[in-house]
Design an enzyme around this catalytic site. Structure first.
Site, PDB file in Angstrom:
ATOM      1  N   ASP A  56       0.822  -1.208   0.000  1.00  0.00           N
ATOM      2  CA  ASP A  56       0.000   0.000   0.000  1.00  0.00           C
ATOM      3  C   ASP A  56       0.856   1.258   0.000  1.00  0.00           C
ATOM      4  O   ASP A  56       2.071   1.209   0.207  1.00  0.00           O
ATOM      5  CB  ASP A  56      -0.896   0.021   1.248  1.00  0.00           C
ATOM      6  CG  ASP A  56      -1.995  -1.020   1.209  1.00  0.00           C
ATOM      7  OD1 ASP A  56      -2.297  -1.533   0.122  1.00  0.00           O
ATOM      8  OD2 ASP A  56      -2.559  -1.317   2.292  1.00  0.00           O
ATOM      9  N   TYR A 122       6.922  -9.691   7.048  1.00  0.00           N
ATOM     10  CA  TYR A 122       6.841  -8.246   7.277  1.00  0.00           C
ATOM     11  C   TYR A 122       7.381  -7.904   8.663  1.00  0.00           C
ATOM     12  O   TYR A 122       7.265  -8.699   9.605  1.00  0.00           O
ATOM     13  CB  TYR A 122       5.394  -7.758   7.191  1.00  0.00           C
ATOM     14  CG  TYR A 122       4.863  -7.583   5.786  1.00  0.00           C
ATOM     15  CD1 TYR A 122       4.922  -6.352   5.140  1.00  0.00           C
ATOM     16  CD2 TYR A 122       4.285  -8.646   5.106  1.00  0.00           C
ATOM     17  CE1 TYR A 122       4.423  -6.187   3.862  1.00  0.00           C
ATOM     18  CE2 TYR A 122       3.778  -8.494   3.820  1.00  0.00           C
ATOM     19  CZ  TYR A 122       3.854  -7.258   3.210  1.00  0.00           C
ATOM     20  OH  TYR A 122       3.359  -7.096   1.931  1.00  0.00           O
TER      21      TYR A 122
END
Length: 288
Positions: A56, A122
């Site tokens: 994003d 992540y």
């Protein structure tokens, strides 16, 4: 007839000044747009990238992976001479400072950057210091305005590990599943004298849906700051659509740090498995 070859790119970027990975309509600056435009210029043919994780806006990557297909003639230029590794130097001269391609090579047979992936890793970096992160880390470290108890953070995270429908944590996309296998979710206190009240969340899953990692962090933070008890995390797993009770943590703290792939001989089979529908909903779509 010209042969088509597939190349794998390993890359990193600072997502602060990008509107995410994916190319968008208009003149919005995205990582895909910058890379494709430069590759097309170098190779003198249109390039379309497939990526492991479509991050994003504001999200970073240190271990992103992508691939593209190209006519082999496109590599027979003087500057490349059939050696795709030479693209690293060419791109290094052309790309802006916030994007770096550090490896390019022929992809193994059956490789697909997105569908062959086994899991994505992540890291979310978070400071609760009243003054915020260090000025030198403000682009990759989010600020949470309240103190957090790392033990409570971990209790909530442990509750969320496993194969679940994370509908409450994801922005829904038509015909896309929100079922994910969250393999690891670990919080660490990484405070130092120069960076007190600093925490990292290490999150690993087969794939992530839109805004999922930041929602996982936000859910844990609600528990860690004492506003919710640990049962809150379990309750959110029962939601059937995105819950307004879960805050979405700021984008700047999140980085894609690694993507795991199987052995070369298993790449094609893994891609087929990933493309199959997960009952009762459709195929996974990795956007974090």
């Amino acid at each position: 007839m010209t042969d088509t070859v597939r190349l794998r790119l390993d890359l990193a970027y600072d997502g602060t000044d990008f509107h995410g990975w994916a190319r968008q309509k208009g003149d919005l600056r995205t990582v895909q747009q910058v890379l494709e435009d430069n590759l097309s210029l170098i190779l003198r043919q249109p390039i379309e990238l497939t990526v492991a994780g479509r991050t994003d806006a504001g999200v970073h990557a240190a271990g992103q992976v992508a691939h593209f297909d190209i006519d082999s003639e496109g590599l027979n230029q003087r500057s490349i001479d059939g050696d795709p590794t030479r693209l690293v130097r060419r791109l290094g001269r052309m790309l802006p400072d916030d994007v770096r391609v550090h490896h390019v090579d022929y992809a193994p047979e059956g490789f697909d950057a997105r569908f062959s992936a086994l899991r994505r890793h992540y890291i979310y970096r978070l400071s609760t210091h009243p003054a915020g992160p260090l000025p030198t880390r403000v682009r990759d470290t989010a600020h949470w305005p309240k103190p957090l108890d790392v033990n409570k953070l971990q209790e909530a995270a442990t509750t969320l590990v496993g194969l679940h429908d994370f509908a409450g944590f994801c922005k829904a996309k038509p015909n896309a599943t929100t079922v994910r296998d969250l393999e690891e979710f670990e919080w660490r206190d990484i405070s130092t004298p120069t960076e007190p009240q600093l925490y990292e969340a290490h999150v690993v899953a087969d794939a992530f849906c839109w805004s999922m990692v930041r929602s996982l962090v936000g859910c844990c933070a609600r528990v860690g700051e004492g506003r919710r008890d640990v049962d809150f995390a379990a309750a959110m797993l029962q939601e059937t659509q995105r819950s307004s009770q879960i805050p979405v943590a700021p984008a700047n703290g999140l980085s894609l740090v690694a993507v795991d792939y199987p052995d070369d001989k298993d790449l094609a089979a893994r891609a087929e498995v990933t493309r199959d529908k997960r009952s009762p909903v459709a195929k996974p779509d990795d956007v974090s």
